[in-house]
Design a protein around this motif. Structure first.
Motif, PDB file in Angstrom:
ATOM      1  N   PRO A 184     -17.089   3.807  -0.179  1.00 37.14           N
ATOM      2  CA  PRO A 184     -17.625   2.838  -1.080  1.00 37.14           C
ATOM      3  C   PRO A 184     -18.557   3.066  -2.136  1.00 37.14           C
TER       4      PRO A 184
ATOM      5  N   THR B 257      -9.439   6.904  -3.147  1.00 38.64           N
ATOM      6  CA  THR B 257     -10.430   7.091  -2.103  1.00 38.64           C
ATOM      7  C   THR B 257     -10.749   6.039  -1.612  1.00 38.64           C
ATOM      8  N   SER B 258     -11.098   5.998  -0.150  1.00 42.79           N
ATOM      9  CA  SER B 258     -11.845   4.778   0.571  1.00 42.79           C
ATOM     10  C   SER B 258     -13.223   4.678   0.677  1.00 42.79           C
TER      11      SER B 258
ATOM     12  N   PRO C 249      -3.337  10.580  -0.608  1.00 39.43           N
ATOM     13  CA  PRO C 249      -3.601   9.106  -1.053  1.00 39.43           C
ATOM     14  C   PRO C 249      -4.146   9.177  -2.502  1.00 39.43           C
TER      15      PRO C 249
ATOM     16  N   ASP D 134     -13.000  14.345  -1.506  1.00 39.48           N
ATOM     17  CA  ASP D 134     -12.639  13.108  -2.017  1.00 39.48           C
ATOM     18  C   ASP D 134     -12.315  13.222  -3.591  1.00 39.48           C
TER      19      ASP D 134
ATOM     20  N   PRO E  56       0.709  -1.180  -0.044  1.00 37.09           N
ATOM     21  CA  PRO E  56      -0.178   0.020   0.081  1.00 37.09           C
ATOM     22  C   PRO E  56       0.696   1.436   0.006  1.00 37.09           C
TER      23      PRO E  56
ATOM     24  N   ASP F 299       0.556   3.509  -3.192  1.00 37.44           N
ATOM     25  CA  ASP F 299      -0.517   4.200  -3.611  1.00 37.44           C
ATOM     26  C   ASP F 299      -0.572   5.666  -3.012  1.00 37.44           C
TER      27      ASP F 299
END
Length: 463
Positions: free
Chosen positions: A113, A110-111, A107, A122, A97, A100
């Protein structure tokens, strides 16, 4: 002065060949010369030349010689090996990771869902899609630009841009009037036409909007290829309406609409119960007997669509009636999304014969299904996207049946977005790490002028 120089050059040039030097001889043909030469060559092959000894060649050496074309490695094989090596390395990179990371240490992915949870924080990050889910939510097909991005980057992920978040929030406020009361909120538009330069992401943004709306439970009619409504198939002039019926396209529209929306359509009753006029079917001629299809009070929209699929004479009439029914649905939000919308403002490939030797092209506004879905003058939520791949050309700013403020400009990549895109391509091994520098990716950005397709093409050329 130029004329004088041309004359001087002409006089200084050597004289032309005489006429006798270039005329062919009539007493001897070129074929006879070639035949005599071939005969002399065949005789010389059989007899050894005097005074010269021919070197003896071992027959084993002849068999051992291999052409150079066979010795070289096929480029397709080497490209396949490189692709397999890259795929294997990317699988190993997924376990780390630490790779990334985007520009300025942000980052890269994006985390969140789902697309409904996207916020301003985001944006400029990549959202990972599931190909299985994409094919289920968008059974009509994915845009070509989206498929090309997934294929060349070897990952089903897309950049979340601020312009897409604004587009999503606009229709979210249009569906829920309670969200409009926020201060300094932009104007809510129920009808939008996405316009912009080539490869700026209009089709991808439209497909993502449809994906978000369907996951929210909306009833969405999605047309990924609007040009197909005016090209191909069969066309007949309906004497009752004076418009041109295209039953093949109408059946495809109903089939695609039913794929994802069947469960919603089963719970919606028809609000218009007038009989649907029948037209000429696909390759079967006009209907026999009654020229209308009756609609009962208990008919659902699902049964209406299935009736159009089972009866080719009613396919066009059902599509036209479906547009009227969608404007009367109030239990769920309804969205009509049309890609290649600009192809509905020009001529089709259909032609109407005028005389035995002449034909007149048919305009898209005279096609029944296009005339039903093209106008944006009603209160329904509708979004169309222009596509430069249709070779329609530049249209005027004010379009018929379209509000004057509906046309918005969809931009290409900004400098910050291009930074994230280039770091993503670095992560996906489209460019070598030793060649990736800030100056190099900025050169690629300015060279491509923010064009997403050109930027993806030029990134591997970093040195």
């Amino acid at each position: 002065m130029m004329l004088r120089s041309i004359l001087r050059a002409a006089t200084a040039a050597p004289p032309l060949l005489k006429e006798s030097q270039w005329q062919l001889s009539f007493c001897r043909s070129m074929a006879s010369k070639s035949k005599s030469k071939s005969k002399s060559k065949s005789k010389s092959k059989g007899k050894p030349t005097k005074g010269k000894t021919q070197p003896k060649v071992d027959p084993k050496e002849k068999k051992e010689k291999v052409p150079e074309e066979i010795q070289t490695v096929s480029p397709n094989v080497s490209a396949a090996e490189e692709a397999e090596k890259r795929r294997r390395l990317l699988a190993e990179d997924d376990k780390n990771p630490a790779l990334d990371v985007g520009p300025n240490g942000r980052p890269l992915f994006t985390s969140i869902p789902s697309l409904s949870m996207l916020t301003k924080e985001d944006t400029n990050a990549y959202f990972k899609f599931s190909m299985k889910e994409l094919k289920e939510v968008l059974p009509e097909g994915l845009p070509m630009g989206m498929m090309k991005e997934f294929e060349e980057s070897s990952r089903s992920a897309l950049l979340m841009r601020q312009c897409f978040v604004d587009l999503r929030d606009n229709f979210r406020r249009a569906a829920d009037p309670s969200l409009v009361g926020k201060p300094r909120a932009p104007k809510v538009r129920k009808q939008i036409v996405l316009d912009g330069p080539l490869s700026c992401g209009k089709s991808i943004a439209l497909a993502m909007l449809v994906h978000w709306a369907r996951k929210e439970g909306w009833l969405v009619l999605y047309v990924p290829k609007g040009r197909e409504w005016t090209h191909g198939g069969l066309f007949y002039k309906n004497p009752q309406t004076g418009l041109w019926d295209t039953p093949v396209q109408a059946a495809n529209i109903l089939r695609d609409f039913l794929r994802f929306n069947k469960s919603i359509l089963q719970g919606l009753k028809c609000n218009v119960h007038d009989p649907i006029p029948l037209g000429e079917g696909a390759g079967v001629g006009p209907p026999k007997g009654s020229d209308k299809m009756q609609i009962s009070a208990d008919t659902t929209l699902c049964e209406l669509v299935e009736a159009g699929l089972s009866n080719t004479h009613a396919a066009v009439g059902v599509v036209v009636r479906l547009r009227e029914e969608l404007s009367k649905v109030t239990s769920v939000p309804v969205l009509i999304a049309i890609d290649q919308y600009n192809s509905w403002f020009t001529f089709t490939e259909f032609e109407e014969p005028v005389t035995v030797r002449s034909c007149v092209p048919i305009h898209a506004k005279d096609v029944a299904i296009v005339k039903a879905f093209r106008p944006m003058t009603n209160d329904d939520m509708m979004v169309g996207a222009f596509s430069h791949s249709t070779a329609v050309g530049k249209l005027r700013q004010e379009l018929p049946d379209v509000p004057t403020d509906a046309r918005i400009h969809f931009p290409r990549y900004t400098l910050d977005e291009a930074a994230t895109v280039c770091h993503y391509y670095l992560r996906q091994r489209l460019v070598k790490r030793d060649a990736f520098t800030e100056d190099n990716w900025k050169k690629i950005f300015y060279l491509s002028n923010g064009n997403g397709t050109e930027l993806r093409y030029l990134v591997p050329f970093m040195r």
